[in-house]
Design an enzyme around this catalytic site. Structure first.
Site, PDB file in Angstrom:
ATOM      1  N   ARG A   1      70.160 -55.197 -95.787  1.00  0.00           N
ATOM      2  CA  ARG A   1      68.508 -55.840 -96.417  1.00  0.00           C
ATOM      3  C   ARG A   1      69.298 -56.778 -96.908  1.00  0.00           C
ATOM      4  O   ARG A   1      68.710 -57.562 -98.375  1.00  0.00           O
ATOM      5  CB  ARG A   1      68.572 -55.162 -97.504  1.00  0.00           C
ATOM      6  CG  ARG A   1      67.671 -53.731 -97.276  1.00  0.00           C
ATOM      7  CD  ARG A   1      67.196 -52.882 -98.636  1.00  0.00           C
ATOM      8  NE  ARG A   1      66.963 -51.534 -97.948  1.00  0.00           N
ATOM      9  CZ  ARG A   1      67.456 -50.104 -97.597  1.00  0.00           C
ATOM     10  NH1 ARG A   1      68.539 -51.025 -98.629  1.00  0.00           N
ATOM     11  NH2 ARG A   1      66.864 -49.374 -97.403  1.00  0.00           N
TER      12      ARG A   1
ATOM     13  N   LYS B   1      64.397 -71.865 -92.482  1.00  0.00           N
ATOM     14  CA  LYS B   1      63.912 -70.852 -91.692  1.00  0.00           C
ATOM     15  C   LYS B   1      64.929 -70.672 -90.648  1.00  0.00           C
ATOM     16  O   LYS B   1      65.702 -70.887 -89.817  1.00  0.00           O
ATOM     17  CB  LYS B   1      63.413 -71.877 -91.154  1.00  0.00           C
ATOM     18  CG  LYS B   1      61.665 -72.567 -91.764  1.00  0.00           C
ATOM     19  CD  LYS B   1      61.139 -73.400 -90.726  1.00  0.00           C
ATOM     20  CE  LYS B   1      59.838 -73.609 -91.735  1.00  0.00           C
ATOM     21  NZ  LYS B   1      58.881 -74.614 -91.326  1.00  0.00           N
TER      22      LYS B   1
ATOM     23  N   ARG C   1      55.368 -79.417 -96.746  1.00  0.00           N
ATOM     24  CA  ARG C   1      56.425 -79.109 -95.670  1.00  0.00           C
ATOM     25  C   ARG C   1      56.102 -79.372 -94.301  1.00  0.00           C
ATOM     26  O   ARG C   1      56.612 -79.196 -93.006  1.00  0.00           O
ATOM     27  CB  ARG C   1      57.382 -78.018 -95.689  1.00  0.00           C
ATOM     28  CG  ARG C   1      58.482 -77.581 -95.052  1.00  0.00           C
ATOM     29  CD  ARG C   1      59.071 -76.116 -95.469  1.00  0.00           C
ATOM     30  NE  ARG C   1      59.729 -76.198 -93.843  1.00  0.00           N
ATOM     31  CZ  ARG C   1      61.314 -75.298 -94.464  1.00  0.00           C
ATOM     32  NH1 ARG C   1      61.635 -74.719 -95.145  1.00  0.00           N
ATOM     33  NH2 ARG C   1      62.606 -75.248 -93.675  1.00  0.00           N
TER      34      ARG C   1
ATOM     35  N   HIS D   1      55.432 -82.009 -83.791  1.00  0.00           N
ATOM     36  CA  HIS D   1      55.940 -80.388 -83.562  1.00  0.00           C
ATOM     37  C   HIS D   1      54.678 -79.534 -82.369  1.00  0.00           C
ATOM     38  O   HIS D   1      55.413 -79.475 -81.600  1.00  0.00           O
ATOM     39  CB  HIS D   1      56.551 -79.577 -83.973  1.00  0.00           C
ATOM     40  CG  HIS D   1      57.838 -80.069 -84.842  1.00  0.00           C
ATOM     41  ND1 HIS D   1      58.312 -81.537 -85.089  1.00  0.00           N
ATOM     42  CD2 HIS D   1      59.316 -80.109 -84.538  1.00  0.00           C
ATOM     43  CE1 HIS D   1      59.598 -82.302 -85.083  1.00  0.00           C
ATOM     44  NE2 HIS D   1      60.490 -80.257 -85.564  1.00  0.00           N
TER      45      HIS D   1
ATOM     46  N   HIS E   1      56.043 -78.798 -78.949  1.00  0.00           N
ATOM     47  CA  HIS E   1      55.622 -76.774 -78.726  1.00  0.00           C
ATOM     48  C   HIS E   1      54.620 -76.848 -77.621  1.00  0.00           C
ATOM     49  O   HIS E   1      55.345 -76.210 -76.210  1.00  0.00           O
ATOM     50  CB  HIS E   1      55.203 -76.498 -79.753  1.00  0.00           C
ATOM     51  CG  HIS E   1      56.855 -76.489 -81.087  1.00  0.00           C
ATOM     52  ND1 HIS E   1      56.262 -76.159 -82.104  1.00  0.00           N
ATOM     53  CD2 HIS E   1      57.949 -76.189 -80.545  1.00  0.00           C
ATOM     54  CE1 HIS E   1      57.296 -76.282 -83.027  1.00  0.00           C
ATOM     55  NE2 HIS E   1      57.966 -76.167 -82.497  1.00  0.00           N
TER      56      HIS E   1
HETATM   57  P1  NAD Z   1      72.159 -74.967 -79.648  1.00  0.00           P
HETATM   58  O1  NAD Z   1      71.904 -74.609 -80.590  1.00  0.00           O
HETATM   59  O2  NAD Z   1      71.144 -74.500 -77.521  1.00  0.00           O
HETATM   60  O3  NAD Z   1      73.039 -75.880 -79.048  1.00  0.00           O
HETATM   61  C1  NAD Z   1      73.045 -77.581 -78.185  1.00  0.00           C
HETATM   62  C2  NAD Z   1      73.961 -76.757 -76.804  1.00  0.00           C
HETATM   63  O4  NAD Z   1      74.720 -78.151 -77.514  1.00  0.00           O
HETATM   64  C3  NAD Z   1      75.129 -75.289 -76.612  1.00  0.00           C
HETATM   65  O5  NAD Z   1      75.158 -75.277 -75.079  1.00  0.00           O
HETATM   66  C4  NAD Z   1      75.966 -75.544 -77.870  1.00  0.00           C
HETATM   67  O6  NAD Z   1      76.785 -74.111 -77.737  1.00  0.00           O
HETATM   68  C5  NAD Z   1      76.169 -76.799 -77.198  1.00  0.00           C
HETATM   69  N1  NAD Z   1      77.171 -76.963 -79.105  1.00  0.00           N
HETATM   70  C6  NAD Z   1      76.828 -76.937 -79.958  1.00  0.00           C
HETATM   71  N2  NAD Z   1      77.566 -77.930 -80.727  1.00  0.00           N
HETATM   72  C7  NAD Z   1      78.093 -78.578 -80.158  1.00  0.00           C
HETATM   73  C8  NAD Z   1      79.588 -79.480 -80.141  1.00  0.00           C
HETATM   74  N3  NAD Z   1      80.048 -79.803 -81.202  1.00  0.00           N
HETATM   75  N4  NAD Z   1      80.273 -79.549 -78.897  1.00  0.00           N
HETATM   76  C9  NAD Z   1      80.064 -79.419 -77.631  1.00  0.00           C
HETATM   77  N5  NAD Z   1      78.697 -78.061 -77.066  1.00  0.00           N
HETATM   78  C10 NAD Z   1      78.416 -77.925 -78.277  1.00  0.00           C
HETATM   79  O7  NAD Z   1      70.449 -76.043 -79.328  1.00  0.00           O
HETATM   80  P2  NAD Z   1      70.177 -77.028 -80.985  1.00  0.00           P
HETATM   81  O8  NAD Z   1      69.192 -78.646 -80.419  1.00  0.00           O
HETATM   82  O9  NAD Z   1      71.464 -77.794 -81.651  1.00  0.00           O
HETATM   83  O10 NAD Z   1      69.296 -75.693 -81.666  1.00  0.00           O
HETATM   84  C11 NAD Z   1      68.002 -75.955 -80.749  1.00  0.00           C
HETATM   85  C12 NAD Z   1      67.470 -74.682 -81.986  1.00  0.00           C
HETATM   86  O11 NAD Z   1      67.269 -74.953 -83.114  1.00  0.00           O
HETATM   87  C13 NAD Z   1      65.843 -74.535 -81.179  1.00  0.00           C
HETATM   88  O12 NAD Z   1      66.295 -72.673 -80.955  1.00  0.00           O
HETATM   89  C14 NAD Z   1      65.434 -74.162 -82.087  1.00  0.00           C
HETATM   90  O13 NAD Z   1      63.957 -73.487 -82.706  1.00  0.00           O
HETATM   91  C15 NAD Z   1      65.665 -74.239 -83.611  1.00  0.00           C
HETATM   92  N6  NAD Z   1      65.458 -75.028 -84.623  1.00  0.00           N
HETATM   93  C16 NAD Z   1      65.105 -74.819 -85.848  1.00  0.00           C
HETATM   94  C17 NAD Z   1      64.947 -75.125 -86.492  1.00  0.00           C
HETATM   95  C18 NAD Z   1      65.186 -74.362 -87.533  1.00  0.00           C
HETATM   96  O14 NAD Z   1      64.324 -75.022 -89.310  1.00  0.00           O
HETATM   97  N7  NAD Z   1      65.243 -73.270 -88.140  1.00  0.00           N
HETATM   98  C19 NAD Z   1      65.133 -77.047 -87.210  1.00  0.00           C
HETATM   99  C20 NAD Z   1      64.635 -77.297 -85.281  1.00  0.00           C
HETATM  100  C21 NAD Z   1      64.852 -76.405 -84.040  1.00  0.00           C
HETATM  101  N1  GLY Z   2      62.008 -77.857 -88.767  1.00  0.00           N
HETATM  102  C1  GLY Z   2      60.878 -77.858 -89.583  1.00  0.00           C
HETATM  103  C2  GLY Z   2      61.015 -77.372 -90.998  1.00  0.00           C
HETATM  104  O1  GLY Z   2      61.997 -76.575 -91.188  1.00  0.00           O
HETATM  105  O2  GLY Z   2      59.930 -77.300 -91.664  1.00  0.00           O
END
Ligand code: NAD
Ligand code: GLY
Length: 366
Positions: free
Chosen positions: A124, A146, A244, A251, A255
């Protein structure tokens, strides 16, 4: 480089700090220790990041007196799945993580989203911290709470608002990131300038080379200002009831492109850079944004991120895809549109024919 003060995300009892520094990754162990000196710690990471930084974080946790283990995920978006989530829960249980345990998400947005969701649902809810290692994760996904996984019905369709207890962003870790990932992450940085801060846009224009080279001072400035803006927005609207929404600039269209092109064709940030370019064109065609501002923003996007020109994708399919956006309300699609450098507005009354025209300006028939 001198460390500057942490940025506070002000959310009452869920408030926390984001430390942006250069070579500060191991201070994640002191953060854990401050949260609970007795905590057992699960360091969730992926194979790439674990190999580079996992052992030094484990050693720092060990030196701080914590029992800690590494939980390794496959790298890539597929790890935001129900299956991977179940494996995380099992790993936490297998290593004896109890309700006082702490999860440390070490990696990009994939690790952060999956580990945060796992932490929010295991027993939880146990505490977690974010140690982001991509540009995108440092400037965006690690801040704001998020957390989500993907299900067949769509990306990020199962999730929570679950805030971390702190974020440690070390810009030196970005130096091992492939350049394509760096540029994709910078799309979110340009977004902050467009939606909030014209001066920041100017800084990005003047320092593009240093930023692309990840010079520590420039990288820290860029991450820091981005986090300040995100913290302010989230602090005013944690659960996206209004303000927000501006963080979704580019986006909805991005998307829709990701979906129409097939997931994996474009990185998230690449699709967002494209979506922002279309939104800028649309804003200009609606007479909301001066031509010179539109040119300036598009030029910066090209320079820092690159704007893809999708080929062989039907503009109609992309427009159709925007209707399936999670944030569409009663069939009306919300578009974040630019009114000037540093100023945007959310509209849900945009004629689809105009959207299509703007999309057509950014795809090639080939
Ligand atoms: P990712 O986490 O897939 O990382 C990209 C690649 O880089 C991976 O292969 C990873 O292993 C590698 N990597 C990471 N750090 C590294 C480093 N320092 N050195 C070498 N390699 C490294 O991609 P991302 O772009 O960080 O994240 C994308 C995700 O984030 C998506 O799933 C998206 O939906 C999500 N996202 C979430 C939010 C949120 O608010 N929670 C906002 C935007 C995006
Ligand atoms: N990445 C958009 C948000 O966090 O609201």
């Amino acid at each position: 480089m001198a460390e500057s003060a942490a940025i506070r995300v002000e959310l009452g009892e869920r408030s926390y700090e984001v430390a942006v520094g250069s070579g500060n990754m191991e201070t994640a162990a002191s953060l854990v220790h401050r949260l609970n000196p007795e905590a057992r710690v699960a360091v969730v990471t992926d194979e790439n990041v674990g190999e580079l930084y996992g052992e030094s974080l484990l050693a720092a946790l060990d030196a701080a007196g914590h029992e800690a283990g590494m939980v390794m995920m496959d790298a890539g978006e597929e790890s935001k799945s129900v299956h991977a989530l179940a494996e995380l829960w099992d790993s936490f249980a297998g290593m004896g993580l109890d309700r006082k345990g702490i999860v440390a998400a070490l990696g990009g947005g994939v690790v952060g989203d999956a580990a945060g969701f796992a932490a929010g649902t295991y027993m939880r809810g146990v505490d977690y911290i974010q140690v982001p290692t991509t540009v995108l994760a440092q400037v965006d996904s690690s801040v704001g709470g998020k957390v989500a996984i993907n299900i067949p019905a769509g990306k990020n369709m199962a999730g929570l608002f679950y805030q971390p207890k702190g974020v440690i962003a070390d810009v030196l870790t970005l130096r091992t990131l492939p350049q394509r990932e760096v540029k994709a992450g910078l799309a979110e940085v340009v977004k902050y300038g467009i939606i909030w801060d014209a001066d920041f846009l100017g800084y990005l224009e003047e320092n593009a080379e240093a930023i692309l080279a990840l010079e520590p001072e420039a990288a820290a400035k860029v991450v820091r200002r981005s986090v300040e803006i995100k913290a302010e927005v989230v602090g005013n609207d944690e659960t996206e009831q209004g303000l927000r929404r501006i963080l979704n600039f580019g986006h909805t269209l991005g998307h829709a492109l990701e979906n129409a092109a097939g997931y994996g064709t474009y990185l998230h940030g690449e699709a967002v850079a494209w979506g922002m370019a279309v939104a800028v064109r649309l804003s200009s065609e609606l007479g909301m944004l001066a031509y010179e501002d539109a040119e300036r923003i598009t030029g910066l996007l090209s320079k820092l991120c690159g704007i893809p020109t999708p080929a062989g994708i039907d503009a109609g399919a992309i427009v159709e895809g925007t209707r399936r956006d999670k944030k569409a309300m009663a069939g009306r699609v919300n578009y974040v549109l630019a009114e000037g450098a540093g100023r945007v507005v959310v509209r849900n009354d945009i004629d689809e024919a105009l959207v299509r025209k703007a999309v057509e300006g950014h795809v090639s028939r080939g």
